[in-house]
Motif scaffolding. Structure first.
Motif, PDB file in Angstrom:
ATOM      1  N   ALA A  67       0.832  -1.208   0.000  1.00 63.17           N
ATOM      2  CA  ALA A  67       0.000   0.000   0.000  1.00 63.17           C
ATOM      3  C   ALA A  67       0.867   1.260   0.000  1.00 63.17           C
ATOM      4  N   MET A  68       1.880   1.285   0.862  1.00 62.02           N
ATOM      5  CA  MET A  68       2.748   2.469   0.929  1.00 62.02           C
ATOM      6  C   MET A  68       3.525   2.661  -0.367  1.00 62.02           C
ATOM      7  N   GLN A  69       3.971   1.562  -0.975  1.00 66.76           N
ATOM      8  CA  GLN A  69       4.667   1.668  -2.259  1.00 66.76           C
ATOM      9  C   GLN A  69       3.741   2.240  -3.329  1.00 66.76           C
ATOM     10  N   LEU A  70       2.506   1.786  -3.369  1.00 61.71           N
ATOM     11  CA  LEU A  70       1.541   2.310  -4.342  1.00 61.71           C
ATOM     12  C   LEU A  70       1.260   3.790  -4.105  1.00 61.71           C
ATOM     13  N   LEU A  71       1.121   4.177  -2.841  1.00 53.26           N
ATOM     14  CA  LEU A  71       0.777   5.558  -2.513  1.00 53.26           C
ATOM     15  C   LEU A  71       1.892   6.550  -2.821  1.00 53.26           C
ATOM     16  N   ASP A  72       3.087   6.050  -3.092  1.00 53.54           N
ATOM     17  CA  ASP A  72       4.171   6.950  -3.517  1.00 53.54           C
ATOM     18  C   ASP A  72       3.941   7.471  -4.933  1.00 53.54           C
ATOM     19  N   THR A  73       3.179   6.727  -5.736  1.00 54.36           N
ATOM     20  CA  THR A  73       2.985   7.114  -7.141  1.00 54.36           C
ATOM     21  C   THR A  73       1.519   7.230  -7.546  1.00 54.36           C
ATOM     22  N   PHE A  74       0.609   6.824  -6.694  1.00 50.55           N
ATOM     23  CA  PHE A  74      -0.809   6.742  -7.021  1.00 50.55           C
ATOM     24  C   PHE A  74      -1.608   7.420  -5.914  1.00 50.55           C
ATOM     25  N   ILE A  75      -2.473   8.362  -6.286  1.00 53.40           N
ATOM     26  CA  ILE A  75      -3.307   9.031  -5.300  1.00 53.40           C
ATOM     27  C   ILE A  75      -4.764   8.676  -5.573  1.00 53.40           C
ATOM     28  N   PRO A  76      -5.324   7.798  -4.746  1.00 46.16           N
ATOM     29  CA  PRO A  76      -6.727   7.438  -4.925  1.00 46.16           C
ATOM     30  C   PRO A  76      -7.641   8.519  -4.342  1.00 46.16           C
ATOM     31  N   ASP A  77      -8.925   8.362  -4.560  1.00 49.68           N
ATOM     32  CA  ASP A  77      -9.907   9.270  -3.971  1.00 49.68           C
ATOM     33  C   ASP A  77     -10.323   8.798  -2.576  1.00 49.68           C
ATOM     34  N   LEU A  78     -10.100   7.503  -2.295  1.00 50.56           N
ATOM     35  CA  LEU A  78     -10.493   6.891  -1.027  1.00 50.56           C
ATOM     36  C   LEU A  78      -9.609   5.674  -0.774  1.00 50.56           C
ATOM     37  N   VAL A  79      -9.260   5.451   0.498  1.00 50.79           N
ATOM     38  CA  VAL A  79      -8.518   4.255   0.890  1.00 50.79           C
ATOM     39  C   VAL A  79      -9.392   3.449   1.846  1.00 50.79           C
ATOM     40  N   LEU A  80      -9.560   2.177   1.530  1.00 50.48           N
ATOM     41  CA  LEU A  80     -10.213   1.220   2.425  1.00 50.48           C
ATOM     42  C   LEU A  80      -9.086   0.380   2.994  1.00 50.48           C
ATOM     43  N   LEU A  81      -8.854   0.476   4.291  1.00 47.93           N
ATOM     44  CA  LEU A  81      -7.621  -0.011   4.900  1.00 47.93           C
ATOM     45  C   LEU A  81      -7.880  -0.970   6.048  1.00 47.93           C
ATOM     46  N   ASP A  82      -7.441  -2.212   5.872  1.00 43.74           N
ATOM     47  CA  ASP A  82      -7.509  -3.194   6.953  1.00 43.74           C
ATOM     48  C   ASP A  82      -6.563  -2.749   8.056  1.00 43.74           C
ATOM     49  N   LEU A  83      -6.966  -2.957   9.294  1.00 40.56           N
ATOM     50  CA  LEU A  83      -6.148  -2.513  10.416  1.00 40.56           C
ATOM     51  C   LEU A  83      -5.036  -3.499  10.757  1.00 40.56           C
ATOM     52  N   MET A  84      -5.345  -4.792  10.706  1.00 45.23           N
ATOM     53  CA  MET A  84      -4.363  -5.789  11.115  1.00 45.23           C
ATOM     54  C   MET A  84      -3.862  -6.551   9.896  1.00 45.23           C
ATOM     55  N   MET A  85      -2.601  -6.279   9.525  1.00 43.17           N
ATOM     56  CA  MET A  85      -1.989  -6.893   8.336  1.00 43.17           C
ATOM     57  C   MET A  85      -0.527  -7.205   8.604  1.00 43.17           C
ATOM     58  N   PRO A  86       0.039  -8.097   7.786  1.00 36.83           N
ATOM     59  CA  PRO A  86       1.475  -8.375   7.909  1.00 36.83           C
ATOM     60  C   PRO A  86       2.298  -7.230   7.309  1.00 36.83           C
ATOM     61  N   LYS A  87       3.570  -7.255   7.597  1.00 39.46           N
ATOM     62  CA  LYS A  87       4.581  -6.300   7.121  1.00 39.46           C
ATOM     63  C   LYS A  87       4.385  -4.933   7.754  1.00 39.46           C
ATOM     64  N   PHE A  88       3.308  -4.226   7.447  1.00 39.52           N
ATOM     65  CA  PHE A  88       2.977  -2.957   8.099  1.00 39.52           C
ATOM     66  C   PHE A  88       1.492  -2.965   8.388  1.00 39.52           C
ATOM     67  N   SER A  89       1.120  -2.580   9.588  1.00 39.39           N
ATOM     68  CA  SER A  89      -0.288  -2.567   9.984  1.00 39.39           C
ATOM     69  C   SER A  89      -1.019  -1.400   9.319  1.00 39.39           C
ATOM     70  N   GLY A  90      -2.333  -1.441   9.417  1.00 35.36           N
ATOM     71  CA  GLY A  90      -3.135  -0.328   8.934  1.00 35.36           C
ATOM     72  C   GLY A  90      -2.775   0.965   9.646  1.00 35.36           C
ATOM     73  N   GLU A  91      -2.456   0.867  10.928  1.00 34.82           N
ATOM     74  CA  GLU A  91      -2.034   2.056  11.671  1.00 34.82           C
ATOM     75  C   GLU A  91      -0.767   2.646  11.056  1.00 34.82           C
ATOM     76  N   ASN A  92       0.215   1.788  10.700  1.00 33.53           N
ATOM     77  CA  ASN A  92       1.445   2.275  10.070  1.00 33.53           C
ATOM     78  C   ASN A  92       1.147   2.940   8.733  1.00 33.53           C
ATOM     79  N   VAL A  93       0.264   2.342   7.953  1.00 29.97           N
ATOM     80  CA  VAL A  93      -0.099   2.917   6.655  1.00 29.97           C
ATOM     81  C   VAL A  93      -0.801   4.253   6.853  1.00 29.97           C
ATOM     82  N   LEU A  94      -1.694   4.324   7.832  1.00 30.43           N
ATOM     83  CA  LEU A  94      -2.395   5.577   8.102  1.00 30.43           C
ATOM     84  C   LEU A  94      -1.413   6.664   8.530  1.00 30.43           C
ATOM     85  N   ARG A  95      -0.436   6.323   9.354  1.00 34.68           N
ATOM     86  CA  ARG A  95       0.590   7.304   9.737  1.00 34.68           C
ATOM     87  C   ARG A  95       1.372   7.773   8.502  1.00 34.68           C
TER      88      ARG A  95
END
Length: 133
Positions: free
Chosen positions: A37-65
């Motif tokens: 998700a973070m890699q995509l957000l470096d080059t892609f800006i969506p209108d909305l993000v639907l974000l799971d909170l508990m995930m491997p590698k980086f949590s939803g909280e990390n992505v939100l930060r």
């Protein structure tokens, strides 16, 4: 066409929501974990993000930060999805700014489509009235 980034480590959840959102007129990009998700957000800006909170590698909280730390993404609406919404996590993500927090088990694809439309200020397509005899 409005763009949605759907981030969830559950392939079934991604597939169900993706199909319904695309049928509802959205362009959906998928990420299977926080890192992707973070890699995509470096080059892609969506209108909305639907974000799971508990995930491997980086949590939803990390992505939100990550989202809130990027000037071009700070106003991006984010909906948190989870099956285990704990009070401490709720407090943390609330402080970071989310539009909604949703329990996945209580949000079938039809409801997710409705929520996405509401957040993005869209109304469902209207069916023209039919002539009656």
């Amino acid at each position: 066409m409005k763009k949605i980034l759907l981030v969830d480590d559950d392939a079934v959840v991604r597939s169900l929501y993706q199909r319904k959102l695309e049928a509802g007129g959205f362009e959906v990009t998928l990420a299977e974990d926080g890192l992707q998700a973070m890699q995509l957000l470096d080059t892609f800006i969506p209108d909305l993000v639907l974000l799971d909170l508990m995930m491997p590698k980086f949590s939803g909280e990390n992505v939100l930060r990550f989202i809130r730390s990027r000037p071009k993404l700070t106003k991006l609406p984010v909906v948190i999805l989870t099956n285990a919404f704990m009070s401490e996590q709720a407090r943390i993500v609330s402080v970071l700014g989310v539009k909604r927090a949703i329990i996945k088990a209580e949000c079938p694809p039809e409801k997710m489509l409705e929520i996405a439309r509401q957040i993005l200020g869209l109304t469902p397509p209207t069916v023209p009235p039919t002539a009656t005899d």
